[in-house]
Design an enzyme around this catalytic site. Structure first.
Site: not given
Length: 92
Positions: A19, A37
């Site tokens: 990320r 996620n």
């Protein structure tokens, strides 16, 4: 022409810095959107921008950061409104 894509990345992609890497890469590519996620172990992204910028970001995600192993990437056109910037979101 501006496009929006929803991207799902499967493999060893969580707990790899994916990320944070995606936020940096999005800034480099000049796209907006978000990354998060998913509880099933995948990464989900919404990417928006000029066609070539979105393509560059999507292609970069096929490799991901050094600790990740991308097994599959699915990208589909989307119509969701995209916020300014590119941010990390909470797990969904």
């Amino acid at each position: 022409m501006a496009v929006v894509q929803r991207v799902f990345v499967t493999g060893k992609v969580q707990n790899t810095g994916f990320r944070d890497w995606a936020v940096r890469r999005a800034q480099e590519c000049g796209v907006t959107g978000w990354v998060r996620n998913l509880k099933d172990g995948r990464i989900e992204m919404l990417i928006a921008g000029e066609d070539d910028a979105v393509t560059a970001m999507t292609e970069a995600c096929r490799q991901g950061p050094p600790l990740a192993r991308v097994d599959h990437l699915e990208a589909n056109a989307d119509s969701e409104r995209v916020p300014k910037g590119f941010t990390k979101r909470f797990t969904a």
